[in-house]
Design a protein around this motif. Sequence first.
Motif, PDB file in Angstrom:
ATOM      1  N   THR B  15       0.807  -1.286   0.014  1.00 44.15           N
ATOM      2  CA  THR B  15      -0.093   0.030  -0.005  1.00 44.15           C
ATOM      3  C   THR B  15       0.717   1.265  -0.035  1.00 44.15           C
ATOM      4  OG1 THR B  15      -0.387  -0.350   2.151  1.00 44.15           O
ATOM      5  CG2 THR B  15      -2.311  -0.892   0.876  1.00 44.15           C
ATOM      6  N   VAL B  16       2.043   1.169   0.575  1.00 43.49           N
ATOM      7  CA  VAL B  16       2.985   2.432   0.480  1.00 43.49           C
ATOM      8  C   VAL B  16       3.310   2.656  -0.970  1.00 43.49           C
ATOM      9  CG1 VAL B  16       5.274   3.013   0.683  1.00 43.49           C
ATOM     10  CG2 VAL B  16       4.265   1.598   2.753  1.00 43.49           C
ATOM     11  N   THR B  17       3.290   1.839  -1.907  1.00 40.30           N
ATOM     12  CA  THR B  17       3.589   2.192  -3.287  1.00 40.30           C
ATOM     13  C   THR B  17       2.442   2.138  -3.940  1.00 40.30           C
ATOM     14  OG1 THR B  17       4.155   0.122  -3.723  1.00 40.30           O
ATOM     15  CG2 THR B  17       5.976   1.571  -3.471  1.00 40.30           C
ATOM     16  N   ALA B  18       1.317   1.886  -3.462  1.00 45.20           N
ATOM     17  CA  ALA B  18      -0.049   1.798  -4.300  1.00 45.20           C
ATOM     18  C   ALA B  18      -0.423   3.102  -4.910  1.00 45.20           C
ATOM     19  CB  ALA B  18      -1.116   1.219  -3.453  1.00 45.20           C
ATOM     20  N   GLY B  19      -0.126   4.274  -4.137  1.00 50.12           N
ATOM     21  CA  GLY B  19      -0.412   5.451  -4.467  1.00 50.12           C
ATOM     22  C   GLY B  19      -0.050   5.701  -6.029  1.00 50.12           C
ATOM     23  N   ALA B  20       1.282   5.170  -6.238  1.00 47.02           N
ATOM     24  CA  ALA B  20       1.890   5.674  -7.384  1.00 47.02           C
ATOM     25  C   ALA B  20       1.076   4.995  -8.783  1.00 47.02           C
ATOM     26  CB  ALA B  20       3.265   5.196  -7.562  1.00 47.02           C
ATOM     27  N   ALA B  21       0.512   3.770  -8.464  1.00 46.66           N
ATOM     28  CA  ALA B  21      -0.033   3.112  -9.665  1.00 46.66           C
ATOM     29  C   ALA B  21      -1.471   3.160  -9.536  1.00 46.66           C
ATOM     30  CB  ALA B  21       0.328   1.663  -9.519  1.00 46.66           C
ATOM     31  N   GLN B  22      -2.073   3.718 -10.522  1.00 41.47           N
ATOM     32  CA  GLN B  22      -3.628   3.634 -10.658  1.00 41.47           C
ATOM     33  C   GLN B  22      -4.116   2.345 -10.656  1.00 41.47           C
ATOM     34  OE1 GLN B  22      -2.699   6.728 -13.458  1.00 41.47           O
ATOM     35  NE2 GLN B  22      -2.017   7.693 -11.676  1.00 41.47           N
ATOM     36  N   ALA B  23      -5.296   2.178 -10.157  1.00 45.33           N
ATOM     37  CA  ALA B  23      -6.089   0.847 -10.212  1.00 45.33           C
ATOM     38  C   ALA B  23      -6.755   0.608 -11.724  1.00 45.33           C
ATOM     39  CB  ALA B  23      -7.213   0.973  -9.220  1.00 45.33           C
ATOM     40  N   ASP B  24      -6.856   1.652 -12.364  1.00 38.90           N
ATOM     41  CA  ASP B  24      -7.450   1.367 -13.576  1.00 38.90           C
ATOM     42  C   ASP B  24      -6.683   1.105 -14.757  1.00 38.90           C
ATOM     43  OD1 ASP B  24      -6.952   4.068 -13.631  1.00 38.90           O
ATOM     44  OD2 ASP B  24      -8.602   4.652 -14.353  1.00 38.90           O
TER      45      ASP B  24
END
Lengths: 258, 256, 250
Positions: B15-24
């Motif tokens: 989740t730390v890096t999840a911000g960088a990648a868009q889910a769509d």
Amino acid sequence: MSSIKSLMQPHRIVLMALFAAFVLWCALSLRWDWIPKYAPLALEGLWTTIWILVVTTVLGFFLAIPLGLAQAIGPWYLSAPARVFCTVIRGTPLLLQIWLLYYGLGSLFPQFPWIRSSELWPYLRQAWPYAVLALTLSYAGYEGEVMRGAFSGVAKGQLEAAKSFGMPRVTMFRRIWLPQAIRNVLPTLGGETILQLKATPLVATITVVEIYAVSSRVRSDTFIVYEPLLLLALAYMVIAGLIGLAFKRFENQVPGRR
Amino acid sequence: MTLKTILATGLTLATVTAGAAQADQVKIGIAAEPYPPFASLDSSGTWVGWEVEVIDAVCAAAKLDCVLTPVAWDGIIPSLTGQQIDAIMASMSITEERLKTIDFSNPYYNTPAVIAADKAMDIAPTPEGLAGKIIGIQASTIHQAYAQEYFKDSEIRVYQTQDEANQDLFAGRIDATQADSIAMADFVGTESGSCCEIKGAVANDISILGRGVGAATRKGDAELQAALNAGIATILADGTHEAITARYFNASIYSE
Amino acid sequence: MELILEWLGMTESAALLSLSAPGWGANLLRGLANSLQIALGAFGMGLVIGLFGAYGKLYGGPILRDLLAIYTTVIRAVPELVLILILYYVGTDLINKASGLLGYGRVEISGVVAGIWVLGIVQGAYATEILRGAIQAVPPGQIEAARAYGMPTLMTMRRVTIPAMMAFATPGLANLWLIATKDTALLAVVGFNELTLETKQAASSTRAYFTFFLAAGGLYLMVTLCSGAVFSRIEKWARRGQPSLKEAST
């Protein structure tokens, strides 16, 4: 007896029950129907893993003795190359070394057509000579560093005593220095051999069909991912355990210093 | 270390890096290996080739926000089912075996499988012609399945990438390799492939060699499958597919 | 004549390794950066796991101790390559399933993060053993003295145990760091573009195998030698004020 007693503590019983439940769950809900078909191949792979391990540790160990000796007492023109060799082997990834040997040397063959008509060509075409060479050099590099310490660790008084008895240098080395140095490295040998075991799957990347390659084959044939890997991990754990036990017994038979 | 701790650590890290990648974003898995002329990394670190352009065109036509994600070919299907990527567009043929595990879009190209070998060697692309020879093939490909089924009298050597097999064909460690006709045509046209020539196509077996190359999706991901199908249909209809093909090849590599 | 040829050969290699477009130098350096990033992350994560693991093994309850023993034994007996595959495929799958159950939806896991946590778990097992040994080597009197002054556990850890064990742990940790940098090469097998895979791709695209593999070997060696220098400084610093000991075992 005491080991059985130590297993009978309540929390260990619970843990073992949990483990048994896990094994049962694995056996029942995962797919194992591929095993009969691939068992012969897996046994062949296991055999390849083991002979590569044995051959490379033995050869590597014999190579490590001069490497260690050169570093411990050799003149600079012997100790410097030995030190550079150990540093390079220990400082670069084994995977890179294997690929350099296999693909690097392979890329040279077409430039020298005579290689293909030489006696060695049937061996140079195979992958295992490169695997054995790379793993042997790697083991020699790591163990050579250990041997250096072992040679320097032999008590000077013993060598002086041997010298004062007028023992020739070669006999002194064979009878006193080498056996004691080997006894010094014995406790580390088991660990180094297990490390070597853990390095063997890398040779699968140059088409040697050992046990890891067999598990990849199962994965690519059947698309079953986890089961072959779990079984593979178990196989390595068993081999590592056996190596550990064997070295422990061996160590106990050799009179210790303490 | 309990499972829970592993999960917790992984989740926090993820989740730390999840911000960088868009889910769509749609992660299109490609094989992390040079596979010219379809996909290869150039010296500036970008992926180029026919298939890379097709991926771009399909994604544009289907209005998908795609990112190329290189994955090891040998583990590309586990990566798809393990949700590290969302689709595979890496010259993967649509076969019965694979359809048991993953879904495919409609095909976007279709080429035969050929045998390439040393020019000086008299080799026919048949089980008899290859008996006693060493054949190099790439792991987890239709060619591996085919060779294991038909070339039982030959020694089969399995490589992680087709490029390694090509390299060993050049070095003379193997006698022949079976691979896609276009990839082989490209290889024998290069300097290191000059040793060798295409000896001909192997007898077709559609149950192993499949019916063309499609984009793979996870089972049940009907939405993405439909989007990719629509994208492929669009670029086939509006001439984009043809235009890309014309830039790489002399003839069409698509057939119904 | 030979000299000129050799010189020409070198210019060809230099062109292949050049940092601007026709050369592949930039790719190698990018791979190196990725490798170092993962090695640093994994080493850090390994240290954290190792610290907790060491404390758990020394002061934890019987269950925790047994679990940690299983963890360190299993990780140290199974080849890193196999662990990487298992943790890479099974791990990300489990994380996604878990986050799906918790209702977060799918978690994006970048290659770097996956590499870090996979290698971090492996490093953690080794770090646990190294740090446990180091903590045991601290004279118990020092820790007892801290307790006798009524120092809280965490403060004892921060002020007494960790600084005192640093000297014993540094050689082992230096070794572990080198293992971390070399283990990143294994991620090439799962297709992560760290230095070894970038090298392989460059080498097979240009067929200049020796040039690129030797260059990559040089880069790895440079990292090793530099870290060796850094760690020996750290060790000197950690040992300040202590009587010089003979080499601590690794």
